[in-house]
Design a protein around this motif. Structure first.
Motif, mmCIF file in Angstrom:
data_model
loop_
_atom_site.group_PDB
_atom_site.id
_atom_site.type_symbol
_atom_site.label_atom_id
_atom_site.label_comp_id
_atom_site.label_asym_id
_atom_site.label_seq_id
_atom_site.Cartn_x
_atom_site.Cartn_y
_atom_site.Cartn_z
ATOM 1 N N PHE A 180 -3.364 -4.259 11.042
ATOM 2 C CA PHE A 180 -3.741 -4.309 9.633
ATOM 3 C C PHE A 180 -2.451 -4.159 8.820
ATOM 4 O O PHE A 180 -1.913 -3.061 8.704
ATOM 5 C CB PHE A 180 -4.708 -3.153 9.375
ATOM 6 C CG PHE A 180 -5.198 -3.022 7.967
ATOM 7 C CD1 PHE A 180 -6.243 -3.806 7.511
ATOM 8 C CD2 PHE A 180 -4.635 -2.092 7.105
ATOM 9 C CE1 PHE A 180 -6.727 -3.663 6.215
ATOM 10 C CE2 PHE A 180 -5.103 -1.947 5.802
ATOM 11 C CZ PHE A 180 -6.160 -2.737 5.365
ATOM 12 N N MET A 182 -0.821 -4.116 5.644
ATOM 13 C CA MET A 182 -0.875 -4.003 4.192
ATOM 14 C C MET A 182 0.461 -3.456 3.669
ATOM 15 O O MET A 182 1.166 -4.116 2.906
ATOM 16 C CB MET A 182 -2.028 -3.096 3.782
ATOM 17 C CG MET A 182 -2.203 -2.946 2.299
ATOM 18 S SD MET A 182 -3.506 -1.779 1.894
ATOM 19 C CE MET A 182 -4.883 -2.861 1.650
ATOM 20 N N THR A 183 0.830 -2.253 4.103
ATOM 21 C CA THR A 183 2.002 -1.566 3.552
ATOM 22 C C THR A 183 3.302 -2.346 3.802
ATOM 23 O O THR A 183 3.457 -2.990 4.837
ATOM 24 C CB THR A 183 2.118 -0.169 4.198
ATOM 25 O OG1 THR A 183 0.877 0.494 4.027
ATOM 26 C CG2 THR A 183 3.223 0.661 3.593
ATOM 27 N N GLY A 188 3.826 1.112 -0.870
ATOM 28 C CA GLY A 188 2.723 1.665 -0.087
ATOM 29 C C GLY A 188 1.508 1.809 -0.967
ATOM 30 O O GLY A 188 0.592 0.980 -0.938
ATOM 31 N N SER A 189 1.528 2.826 -1.811
ATOM 32 C CA SER A 189 0.346 3.078 -2.646
ATOM 33 C C SER A 189 0.070 1.942 -3.625
ATOM 34 O O SER A 189 -1.081 1.589 -3.866
ATOM 35 C CB SER A 189 0.548 4.381 -3.433
ATOM 36 O OG SER A 189 0.841 5.437 -2.554
ATOM 37 N N TRP A 220 5.158 0.235 8.997
ATOM 38 C CA TRP A 220 4.202 1.243 9.468
ATOM 39 C C TRP A 220 3.008 0.647 10.191
ATOM 40 O O TRP A 220 2.005 1.339 10.402
ATOM 41 C CB TRP A 220 3.626 2.097 8.311
ATOM 42 C CG TRP A 220 4.509 3.174 7.847
ATOM 43 C CD1 TRP A 220 4.965 3.384 6.592
ATOM 44 C CD2 TRP A 220 5.059 4.236 8.648
ATOM 45 N NE1 TRP A 220 5.767 4.493 6.547
ATOM 46 C CE2 TRP A 220 5.844 5.022 7.807
ATOM 47 C CE3 TRP A 220 4.976 4.570 10.001
ATOM 48 C CZ2 TRP A 220 6.530 6.136 8.267
ATOM 49 C CZ3 TRP A 220 5.660 5.670 10.463
ATOM 50 C CH2 TRP A 220 6.419 6.441 9.587
ATOM 51 N N GLY A 222 0.295 -0.161 12.435
ATOM 52 C CA GLY A 222 -0.224 0.344 13.713
ATOM 53 C C GLY A 222 -0.725 -0.798 14.577
ATOM 54 O O GLY A 222 -1.290 -1.769 14.077
ATOM 55 N N ASN A 280 3.434 1.946 15.927
ATOM 56 C CA ASN A 280 3.674 1.502 14.539
ATOM 57 C C ASN A 280 4.938 0.663 14.469
ATOM 58 O O ASN A 280 5.973 1.054 15.007
ATOM 59 C CB ASN A 280 3.824 2.713 13.612
ATOM 60 C CG ASN A 280 2.517 3.448 13.426
ATOM 61 O OD1 ASN A 280 2.267 4.459 14.060
ATOM 62 N ND2 ASN A 280 1.663 2.910 12.581
ATOM 63 N N VAL A 454 -0.540 13.623 8.538
ATOM 64 C CA VAL A 454 -0.444 12.226 8.105
ATOM 65 C C VAL A 454 -1.744 11.764 7.441
ATOM 66 O O VAL A 454 -1.749 10.831 6.631
ATOM 67 C CB VAL A 454 -0.042 11.298 9.281
ATOM 68 C CG1 VAL A 454 -1.170 11.092 10.255
ATOM 69 C CG2 VAL A 454 0.474 9.966 8.757
ATOM 70 N N THR A 457 -1.549 11.208 3.885
ATOM 71 C CA THR A 457 -0.815 10.057 3.367
ATOM 72 C C THR A 457 -1.529 8.728 3.619
ATOM 73 O O THR A 457 -1.719 7.940 2.687
ATOM 74 C CB THR A 457 0.591 10.025 4.013
ATOM 75 O OG1 THR A 457 1.306 11.169 3.562
ATOM 76 C CG2 THR A 457 1.352 8.782 3.640
ATOM 77 N N PHE A 458 -1.906 8.491 4.896
ATOM 78 C CA PHE A 458 -2.483 7.147 5.108
ATOM 79 C C PHE A 458 -3.935 7.075 4.679
ATOM 80 O O PHE A 458 -4.539 8.074 4.369
ATOM 81 C CB PHE A 458 -2.196 6.570 6.489
ATOM 82 C CG PHE A 458 -2.704 7.268 7.717
ATOM 83 C CD1 PHE A 458 -3.741 8.179 7.682
ATOM 84 C CD2 PHE A 458 -2.129 6.961 8.955
ATOM 85 C CE1 PHE A 458 -4.203 8.769 8.833
ATOM 86 C CE2 PHE A 458 -2.585 7.559 10.118
ATOM 87 C CZ PHE A 458 -3.621 8.456 10.051
ATOM 88 N N ASP A 461 -2.794 7.810 -0.315
ATOM 89 C CA ASP A 461 -2.119 9.089 -0.550
ATOM 90 C C ASP A 461 -3.049 10.001 -1.365
ATOM 91 O O ASP A 461 -3.724 9.557 -2.302
ATOM 92 C CB ASP A 461 -0.822 8.807 -1.332
ATOM 93 C CG ASP A 461 -0.220 10.078 -1.859
ATOM 94 O OD1 ASP A 461 0.519 10.718 -1.111
ATOM 95 O OD2 ASP A 461 -0.500 10.431 -3.029
ATOM 96 N N THR A 463 -2.702 12.323 -3.647
ATOM 97 C CA THR A 463 -2.560 12.460 -5.111
ATOM 98 C C THR A 463 -3.167 11.245 -5.803
ATOM 99 O O THR A 463 -3.817 11.363 -6.847
ATOM 100 C CB THR A 463 -1.075 12.585 -5.491
ATOM 101 O OG1 THR A 463 -0.525 13.645 -4.728
ATOM 102 C CG2 THR A 463 -0.877 12.869 -6.952
ATOM 103 N N GLN A 467 -6.446 11.004 -8.308
ATOM 104 C CA GLN A 467 -6.373 10.339 -9.616
ATOM 105 C C GLN A 467 -7.530 9.354 -9.786
ATOM 106 O O GLN A 467 -8.070 9.190 -10.871
ATOM 107 C CB GLN A 467 -5.038 9.605 -9.757
ATOM 108 C CG GLN A 467 -3.873 10.548 -9.982
ATOM 109 C CD GLN A 467 -2.588 9.801 -10.268
ATOM 110 O OE1 GLN A 467 -2.536 8.947 -11.136
ATOM 111 N NE2 GLN A 467 -1.543 10.112 -9.533
#
Ligand SMILES: Cc1cc2nc3c(=O)[nH]c(=O)nc-3n(C[C@H](O)[C@H](O)[C@H](O)COP(=O)(O)OP(=O)(O)OC[C@H]3O[C@@H](n4cnc5c(N)ncnc54)[C@H](O)[C@@H]3O)c2cc1C
Length: 690
Positions: A180, A182-183, A188-189, A220, A222, A280, A454, A457-458, A461, A463, A467
């Motif tokens: 997958f 994406m990042t 990332g976010s 990153w 996987g 990864n 982790v 984060t994955f 994230d 925070t 939000q």
């Protein structure tokens, strides 16, 4: 109390016998300020065992699927493959994790016990499966399974259409391994700003995939070491127009699973804190051509060289694409709760066997679980694990029903953030509670901490997830504000508006009797008051900052502190509410009274952790705050008498415990020595000296 703790464990003849234990128990009991048990009629150990069974059943309501659990337990009891050997190197770990994944693919998916299509048809089967897999010592397996089946597989299923779905049996059986992607190295976010491009070529009806800049390198990813195909998130460019990020199926290796296809470069991102069984990697694309049909086209398609989408607004379309990937987030909440439970089982069993100091310098020592400092640390965590179970059951049910996608999104985001953060911090403390033995690799804490860390984060994230919760609450608030009729998630605000305007009744702010503080009503009122007040304050803060800056991005960022506080408070309100609802529905008296105490501790502990808010809001007067502190201590002490029963009630599979500190047989020191064993291997330096 000590007797209760110790009698659940096998005695070690070399140290202390049952009579001595009884003497210690009696002596220490006299020192205990609150020697009451959970059960109103304390019964023998057999009835406690049945309580653990009942608690276990309570915690998996709605996703029992015993056939799936039994089959997984059978597969994972093969210790030649499913063992947490801490000494394996990175490459060996990766091969081992792949073999474990394939064993589950064949034993579970090929037999039809679980399917990727259960993402929509019956998610409870996936949750039952993950509930067992997440107990395995090395979470690399769980991560690789999520990546292959529920990120890559889910992308094909949720973002693709019928023509892509024919790949699902191959994916879930492990015959087609996917990743997958994406990042990127630079993003990332902020997924909407990804740089990888997929440019449509009308001459050949193909997309050309490119990595335009170093920062566009997929990072990153996987399964990148083993996969033959990838779901790549890239900007769809057609007729020179950027239609924003979409997802494409891009083959990356030949069918032998080893040789790279032309234009593909792949590398290893190297060793990590943990999860080293997951391969990864990074991926770059140079003019890689794929048929136009490889666009996963549920939310945007290209027919006859023309782009179209059922969702006109690019931002809504993109939000819809991302919303499909929610399963990973939900499984993290479920898996992380299991990790918290594993850590708690280890620390509690250890603390009941570890003796340090005693009333006299020459006499017997007492278990460290008897110390109030230990109880004050462990017991709120045990209560939290039960609270998380209650909300998990609710989330699982809502995920199954799928009647309110927005509610699921807010809940899944808030819970993933809160549970992964809480568990990471808690595990550090639990490690400390096991002293030096906790620091040995054999304790398992290193692996548990690295794994759960982790999770912050994955899959988003924390925070940023919080939000999203705050944003959704404010949007709903704005929508319902004019009618002053708050529904759904915000029902509590309607109940609190008059309180927020007129302020608290001074008598209530001072009331500090046990009946009041231990009532579910007080817990609920406190949670709802806090969420309501923070919601209004957040709206005011954002609005004030906007007036000053005339810039919504800046206004939002300047308000982040209160917004995160709001998101956490709201999520905790939902947890407490659902915990209470579940207890009120519970018919078994023993289970209900046990959970009631745990819920009281959980609720009061949350209030205690946020005294600053409650005191500043004039919700609690000083005397009330002091009474809460005292009650938290009392509840911890009372509940600690049944700590072993409570952690057994988590229902973790004993054969997956893998820590000599936390084995049920209680042979603490023998288990440690057995696990450590062996001699130092002579290294070259020593050899050269000899
Ligand atoms: C072990 C591992 C496996 C992974 N597997 C995969 C995979 O298979 N496929 C894949 O595509 N990705 C994968 N990822 C990537 C993962 O999804 C990202 O790391 C994650 O989304 C966070 O992005 P980031 O690392 O770029 O962090 P950033 O977005 O750079 O965040 C860094 C820090 O900045 C803060 N921050 C960022 N923006 C804001 C904001 N607006 N407001 C406040 N704070 C902010 C964050 O809170 C965080 O603390 C994996 C990552 C790891 C570590």
């Amino acid at each position: 109390m000590v007797l209760k703790i110790m009698s659940s464990f096998k005695m070690e003849s070399s140290e202390i016998n049952a009579n001595d234990a009884f003497k210690i128990g009696k002596g220490y009991n006299e020192m205990l300020p609150f020697p009451t048990a959970i059960n109103e009629n304390p019964k023998d150990q057999t009835s406690k065992l049945s309580l653990t069974e009942k608690l276990k059943n309570w915690s998996i309501q709605g996703f029992e699927h015993h056939n799936i659990r039994d089959e997984l337990n059978r597969i994972m009891s093969d210790k030649s493959l499913f063992h947490g050997d801490v000494n394996l190197g990175k490459e060996e770990q990766r091969v081992q994790t792949l073999k474990q994944l394939l064993a589950i693919a064949q034993g579970i998916f090929d037999k039809g016990l679980v399917q990727i299509t259960d993402l929509r048809e019956d998610p409870s089967k996936i949750l039952a499966m993950m509930d067992i897999v997440s107990q395995f010592d090395d979470d690399s397996l769980m991560t690789k399974l999520i990546v292959n089946n529920f990120l890559f597989g889910a992308a094909v299923f949720n973002l693709g259409t019928e023509r892509h779905h024919k790949l699902l049996p191959e994916i879930q059986s492990g015959r087609l391994l996917g990743c997958f992607a994406m990042t990127e190295l630079g993003h990332g976010s902020n997924v909407r700003s990804l740089e990888t491009t997929a440019t449509y070529d009308p001459k050949t009806n193909e997309f050309i995939i490119n990595t335009p800049l170093r920062t566009s390198t997929k990072w990153w990813i996987g399964n990148a070491g083993h996969a033959t195909i990838s779901s790549v998130f890239a900007r769809l460019i057609i007729d020179g127009k950027d239609q924003e990020v979409h997802c494409f199926l891009v083959p990356i290796r030949k069918s032998n699973g080893i040789d790279l296809l032309p234009g593909i470069r792949i590398g290893d991102v190297g060793a990590k804190f943990g999860l080293n069984g997951v391969d990864n990697g990074w991926i770059q694309f140079e003019n890689v051509r794929i048929p136009a049909t490889n666009l996963l086209d549920r939310f945007g398609s290209v027919e006859g060289g023309v782009y179209s989408s059922p969702i006109k607004s690019p931002s809504r379309r993109f939000a819809n694409i991302l919303a499909q990937m929610i399963t990973g987030r939900i499984t993290i909440s479920f898996g992380t709760t299991r990790t918290l439970k594993s850590g708690l089982i280890i620390a509690t069993r250890y603390a009941s066997k570890r003796l340090q100091f005693g009333p006299t310098s020459t006499g017997p020592e007492i278990p460290i679980l008897s110390y109030p400092t230990h109880q004050l640390t462990i017991m709120p965590m045990i209560a939290s694990a039960y609270a998380f179970d209650a909300i998990k059951v609710y989330l699982g049910r809502r995920f199954q029903e799928r009647t309110d996608e927005a509610e699921i999104h807010v809940l899944a985001s808030g819970l993933k953030a809160m549970i992964s953060q809480y568990t990471t911090v808690s595990l550090m403390e639990l490690r400390r509670l096991c002293g030096g033995h906790g620091y040995g690799s054999y304790s398992r804490y290193g692996r548990l901490i690295a794994t759960v860390d982790v999770g912050r984060t994955f899959e988003g994230d924390n925070t940023l997830l919080l939000q999203q919760v705050a944003k959704d609450l404010l949007t709903q608030f704005k929508k319902e504000y004019s009618g002053n009729k708050f529904t759904g998630t915000l029902k509590y605000l309607g109940k609190n508006t008059s309180l927020l305007i007129s302020g608290m009744n001074p008598l209530t702010t001072m009331r500090s009797d046990d009946a009041h503080l231990l009532s579910f009503q007080f817990l609920l009122d406190s949670m709802e008051f806090r969420s309501s007040k923070l919601l209004i304050q957040s709206a005011q803060t954002v609005s004030k900052n906007y007036k000053q800056t005339k810039d919504s991005f800046a206004a939002w960022n300047q308000s982040l502190e209160i917004l995160i506080h709001l998101a956490k408070a709201h999520t905790e309100t939902v947890i407490v509410t659902k915990f209470i609802e579940s207890i009120n529905k519970e018919k078994d008296i023993e289970v209900r009274s046990t959970l009631k105490k745990l819920c009281q501790l959980y609720g009061l502990y949350i209030i205690r952790q946020d005294f600053e808010f409650f005191r500043n809001s004039n919700y609690l007067k000083k005397g009330k705050a002091k009474a809460i502190i005292k009650l938290v201590g009392q509840l911890c002490s009372e509940l600690s008498q049944n700590a072993l029963v409570l952690v057994k009630g988590f229902g973790n599979e004993e054969h997956l415990m893998e820590s000599p500190l936390g084995m049920e047989d209680g042979d603490l020191y023998e288990n440690i020595c057995k696990q450590v064993g062996g001699n130092f291997t002579r290294n070259n330096y020593l050899n050269s000296k000899l």
